[in-house]
Design a protein around this motif. Structure first.
Motif, PDB file in Angstrom:
ATOM      1  N   LEU A 128       0.816  -1.206   0.000  1.00  0.00           N
ATOM      2  CA  LEU A 128       0.000   0.000   0.000  1.00  0.00           C
ATOM      3  C   LEU A 128       0.853   1.261   0.000  1.00  0.00           C
ATOM      4  CD1 LEU A 128      -2.853  -0.987   2.483  1.00  0.00           C
ATOM      5  CD2 LEU A 128      -2.907  -0.962  -0.024  1.00  0.00           C
ATOM      6  N   LYS A 129       2.090   1.166   0.508  1.00  0.00           N
ATOM      7  CA  LYS A 129       2.935   2.352   0.532  1.00  0.00           C
ATOM      8  C   LYS A 129       4.384   1.996   0.212  1.00  0.00           C
ATOM      9  CE  LYS A 129       4.005   6.533   2.928  1.00  0.00           C
ATOM     10  NZ  LYS A 129       4.031   7.305   4.156  1.00  0.00           N
ATOM     11  N   ILE A 130       4.912   2.695  -0.800  1.00  0.00           N
ATOM     12  CA  ILE A 130       6.318   2.581  -1.179  1.00  0.00           C
ATOM     13  C   ILE A 130       6.836   4.004  -1.273  1.00  0.00           C
ATOM     14  CG2 ILE A 130       7.920   1.893  -2.994  1.00  0.00           C
ATOM     15  CD1 ILE A 130       6.067  -0.434  -3.627  1.00  0.00           C
ATOM     16  N   GLY A 131       7.903   4.287  -0.559  1.00  0.00           N
ATOM     17  CA  GLY A 131       8.469   5.638  -0.540  1.00  0.00           C
ATOM     18  C   GLY A 131       9.240   5.958  -1.809  1.00  0.00           C
ATOM     19  N   ASN A 132      10.350   6.676  -1.673  1.00  0.00           N
ATOM     20  CA  ASN A 132      11.163   7.126  -2.809  1.00  0.00           C
ATOM     21  C   ASN A 132      12.456   6.315  -2.932  1.00  0.00           C
ATOM     22  OD1 ASN A 132       9.335   9.264  -3.237  1.00  0.00           O
ATOM     23  ND2 ASN A 132      10.396  10.503  -1.713  1.00  0.00           N
ATOM     24  N   ASN A 133      12.949   6.209  -4.169  1.00  0.00           N
ATOM     25  CA  ASN A 133      14.276   5.654  -4.462  1.00  0.00           C
ATOM     26  C   ASN A 133      14.432   4.196  -4.033  1.00  0.00           C
ATOM     27  OD1 ASN A 133      15.212   8.278  -5.380  1.00  0.00           O
ATOM     28  ND2 ASN A 133      15.222   8.838  -3.218  1.00  0.00           N
ATOM     29  N   ASN A 134      13.419   3.386  -4.237  1.00  0.00           N
ATOM     30  CA  ASN A 134      13.475   1.965  -3.900  1.00  0.00           C
ATOM     31  C   ASN A 134      13.651   1.140  -5.159  1.00  0.00           C
ATOM     32  OD1 ASN A 134      12.810   2.045  -0.956  1.00  0.00           O
ATOM     33  ND2 ASN A 134      11.017   3.097  -1.769  1.00  0.00           N
ATOM     34  N   ILE A 135      14.207  -0.054  -4.993  1.00  0.00           N
ATOM     35  CA  ILE A 135      14.403  -0.963  -6.113  1.00  0.00           C
ATOM     36  C   ILE A 135      13.838  -2.321  -5.733  1.00  0.00           C
ATOM     37  CG2 ILE A 135      16.073  -2.126  -7.590  1.00  0.00           C
ATOM     38  CD1 ILE A 135      17.962   0.278  -7.082  1.00  0.00           C
ATOM     39  N   LEU A 136      12.894  -2.813  -6.531  1.00  0.00           N
ATOM     40  CA  LEU A 136      12.384  -4.164  -6.363  1.00  0.00           C
ATOM     41  C   LEU A 136      13.083  -5.030  -7.398  1.00  0.00           C
ATOM     42  CD1 LEU A 136      10.128  -2.399  -5.020  1.00  0.00           C
ATOM     43  CD2 LEU A 136       8.567  -4.235  -5.624  1.00  0.00           C
ATOM     44  N   GLY A 137      13.826  -6.027  -6.929  1.00  0.00           N
ATOM     45  CA  GLY A 137      14.600  -6.880  -7.821  1.00  0.00           C
ATOM     46  C   GLY A 137      13.723  -7.758  -8.690  1.00  0.00           C
ATOM     47  N   PRO A 138      14.335  -8.361  -9.710  1.00  0.00           N
ATOM     48  CA  PRO A 138      13.586  -9.254 -10.592  1.00  0.00           C
ATOM     49  C   PRO A 138      12.926 -10.379  -9.801  1.00  0.00           C
ATOM     50  CG  PRO A 138      15.777  -8.840 -11.462  1.00  0.00           C
ATOM     51  CD  PRO A 138      15.741  -8.254 -10.085  1.00  0.00           C
ATOM     52  N   LYS A 139      11.684 -10.676 -10.128  1.00  0.00           N
ATOM     53  CA  LYS A 139      10.903 -11.767  -9.531  1.00  0.00           C
ATOM     54  C   LYS A 139      10.681 -11.607  -8.029  1.00  0.00           C
ATOM     55  CE  LYS A 139      12.076 -14.989 -13.144  1.00  0.00           C
ATOM     56  NZ  LYS A 139      12.442 -16.319 -13.527  1.00  0.00           N
ATOM     57  N   SER A 140      10.810 -10.394  -7.514  1.00  0.00           N
ATOM     58  CA  SER A 140      10.541 -10.174  -6.090  1.00  0.00           C
ATOM     59  C   SER A 140       9.039  -9.999  -5.880  1.00  0.00           C
ATOM     60  CB  SER A 140      11.303  -8.954  -5.580  1.00  0.00           C
ATOM     61  OG  SER A 140      10.878  -7.788  -6.263  1.00  0.00           O
ATOM     62  N   PHE A 141       8.595 -10.212  -4.647  1.00  0.00           N
ATOM     63  CA  PHE A 141       7.189 -10.049  -4.290  1.00  0.00           C
ATOM     64  C   PHE A 141       7.116  -9.263  -2.992  1.00  0.00           C
ATOM     65  CE2 PHE A 141       3.368 -11.116  -1.974  1.00  0.00           C
ATOM     66  CZ  PHE A 141       2.375 -11.038  -2.940  1.00  0.00           C
ATOM     67  N   VAL A 142       6.372  -8.168  -2.998  1.00  0.00           N
ATOM     68  CA  VAL A 142       6.164  -7.365  -1.798  1.00  0.00           C
ATOM     69  C   VAL A 142       4.674  -7.371  -1.509  1.00  0.00           C
ATOM     70  CG1 VAL A 142       6.437  -5.087  -0.750  1.00  0.00           C
ATOM     71  CG2 VAL A 142       8.176  -5.929  -2.331  1.00  0.00           C
ATOM     72  N   GLY A 143       4.303  -7.924  -0.360  1.00  0.00           N
ATOM     73  CA  GLY A 143       2.901  -8.088  -0.001  1.00  0.00           C
ATOM     74  C   GLY A 143       2.240  -6.805   0.470  1.00  0.00           C
ATOM     75  N   ARG A 144       0.933  -6.879   0.633  1.00  0.00           N
ATOM     76  CA  ARG A 144       0.081  -5.741   0.966  1.00  0.00           C
ATOM     77  C   ARG A 144       0.447  -5.098   2.303  1.00  0.00           C
ATOM     78  NH1 ARG A 144      -4.883  -4.041  -0.877  1.00  0.00           N
ATOM     79  NH2 ARG A 144      -6.255  -3.011   0.635  1.00  0.00           N
ATOM     80  N   GLU A 145       0.921  -5.863   3.257  1.00  0.00           N
ATOM     81  CA  GLU A 145       1.195  -5.346   4.600  1.00  0.00           C
ATOM     82  C   GLU A 145       2.659  -4.975   4.807  1.00  0.00           C
ATOM     83  OE1 GLU A 145      -0.457  -8.160   7.310  1.00  0.00           O
ATOM     84  OE2 GLU A 145      -2.496  -7.778   6.637  1.00  0.00           O
ATOM     85  N   VAL A 146       3.415  -4.907   3.733  1.00  0.00           N
ATOM     86  CA  VAL A 146       4.818  -4.480   3.806  1.00  0.00           C
ATOM     87  C   VAL A 146       4.888  -3.031   3.350  1.00  0.00           C
ATOM     88  CG1 VAL A 146       7.148  -4.858   2.888  1.00  0.00           C
ATOM     89  CG2 VAL A 146       5.655  -6.817   3.339  1.00  0.00           C
ATOM     90  N   GLU A 147       5.616  -2.215   4.080  1.00  0.00           N
ATOM     91  CA  GLU A 147       5.825  -0.818   3.682  1.00  0.00           C
ATOM     92  C   GLU A 147       7.314  -0.575   3.468  1.00  0.00           C
ATOM     93  OE1 GLU A 147       5.477   3.699   5.447  1.00  0.00           O
ATOM     94  OE2 GLU A 147       4.061   2.204   6.179  1.00  0.00           O
ATOM     95  N   CYS A 162       5.005 -10.901   5.328  1.00  0.00           N
ATOM     96  CA  CYS A 162       4.647 -10.567   6.710  1.00  0.00           C
ATOM     97  C   CYS A 162       4.535  -9.059   6.886  1.00  0.00           C
ATOM     98  CB  CYS A 162       5.699 -11.113   7.671  1.00  0.00           C
ATOM     99  SG  CYS A 162       5.807 -12.896   7.658  1.00  0.00           S
ATOM    100  N   PRO A 163       3.636  -8.592   7.763  1.00  0.00           N
ATOM    101  CA  PRO A 163       3.522  -7.154   8.026  1.00  0.00           C
ATOM    102  C   PRO A 163       4.856  -6.614   8.550  1.00  0.00           C
ATOM    103  CG  PRO A 163       1.717  -8.352   9.060  1.00  0.00           C
ATOM    104  CD  PRO A 163       2.676  -9.373   8.552  1.00  0.00           C
ATOM    105  N   GLU A 164       5.389  -5.622   7.850  1.00  0.00           N
ATOM    106  CA  GLU A 164       6.688  -5.096   8.262  1.00  0.00           C
ATOM    107  C   GLU A 164       6.915  -3.718   7.665  1.00  0.00           C
ATOM    108  OE1 GLU A 164      11.286  -6.642   8.639  1.00  0.00           O
ATOM    109  OE2 GLU A 164       9.823  -7.894   7.634  1.00  0.00           O
ATOM    110  N   LEU A 165       7.566  -2.855   8.442  1.00  0.00           N
ATOM    111  CA  LEU A 165       8.013  -1.554   7.980  1.00  0.00           C
ATOM    112  C   LEU A 165       9.508  -1.688   7.733  1.00  0.00           C
ATOM    113  CD1 LEU A 165       7.618   1.520   7.506  1.00  0.00           C
ATOM    114  CD2 LEU A 165       8.113   1.818   9.939  1.00  0.00           C
ATOM    115  N   ILE A 166       9.923  -1.547   6.476  1.00  0.00           N
ATOM    116  CA  ILE A 166      11.335  -1.686   6.127  1.00  0.00           C
ATOM    117  C   ILE A 166      12.005  -0.335   6.330  1.00  0.00           C
ATOM    118  CG2 ILE A 166      12.974  -2.401   4.341  1.00  0.00           C
ATOM    119  CD1 ILE A 166      11.032  -4.625   5.307  1.00  0.00           C
ATOM    120  N   SER A 167      13.015  -0.311   7.172  1.00  0.00           N
ATOM    121  CA  SER A 167      13.716   0.931   7.510  1.00  0.00           C
ATOM    122  C   SER A 167      14.402   1.532   6.291  1.00  0.00           C
ATOM    123  CB  SER A 167      14.778   0.661   8.582  1.00  0.00           C
ATOM    124  OG  SER A 167      14.186   0.119   9.728  1.00  0.00           O
ATOM    125  N   PRO A 168      14.591   2.864   6.288  1.00  0.00           N
ATOM    126  CA  PRO A 168      15.316   3.507   5.185  1.00  0.00           C
ATOM    127  C   PRO A 168      16.717   2.911   5.019  1.00  0.00           C
ATOM    128  CG  PRO A 168      14.255   5.162   6.548  1.00  0.00           C
ATOM    129  CD  PRO A 168      14.103   3.843   7.270  1.00  0.00           C
TER     130      PRO A 168
END
Length: 178
Positions: A128-147, A162-168
């Motif tokens: 639901l939320k992705i900030g700035n300057n992020n890179i999702l690698g090939p074939k990666s999956f980021v679920g709904r409860e991950v920020e 899993c629900p998680e806030l990934i630090s800058p």
């Protein structure tokens, strides 16, 4: 020690890839539009590669300027609106979706994606939320409860559910990302 070296090599290769992609992106000049149908998108000047899907259903999809959508990419507003910032790169077969929650009813949740993000080939984001300057690698999956906050890298084939806030400035990679 080997995992640290692997993470550093992954980071360097990803940054080089990002630099090349951003230079390609500068060749394109996209307009900031709200795409509610393919006819509206064409009339307003949204340019996507052949085979790209921007499907809003009943919800708006707002795409910022200089965002490049490659062939086979899909942006789907199934359960709520999607807002994508400027200077993003959505590569081949990447999927960004505001998916219907498990109850089967649309939510008021809006997907908000910041600026200067790269969604590599076959990446899949339901976040639901992705900030700035992020890179999702090939074939990666980021679920709904991950920020994802800012300046994060999700490694190739990494699955985060899993629900998680990934630090800058975080790098998430390996086989056990969930």
């Amino acid at each position: 020690m080997a995992s640290v070296v692997t993470a550093v090599v992954l980071f360097v290769v990803t940054i080089l890839n990002a630099t090349l992609l951003m230079s390609r992106l500068q060749l394109y000049n996209k307009l900031s539009v709200t795409a509610t149908s393919s006819t509206t998108a064409n009339r307003l000047g949204l340019k996507t590669a052949s085979g790209a899907v921007v499907s809003s259903g009943h919800y708006p999809i707002i795409i910022g300027s200089n965002t490049l959508i490659h062939t086979g990419a899909a942006i789907i507003a199934e359960a709520g609106p999607i807002t994508i910032g400027t200077n993003n790169i959505i590569e081949e077969r990447a999927v960004i979706i505001n998916r219907m929650p498990r109850g089967g009813t649309p939510s008021s949740a809006r997907v908000i994606i910041g600026n200067n993000n790269i969604f590599n080939v076959d990446s899949h984001s339901e976040a639901l939320k992705i900030g700035n300057n992020n890179i999702l690698g090939p074939k990666s999956f980021v679920g709904r409860e991950v920020e994802l906050t800012h300046n994060c890298i999700v490694g190739p084939s990494c699955v985060m559910t899993c629900p998680e806030l990934i630090s800058p400035n975080s790098v998430v990679c390996g086989h056990q990302c969930t």
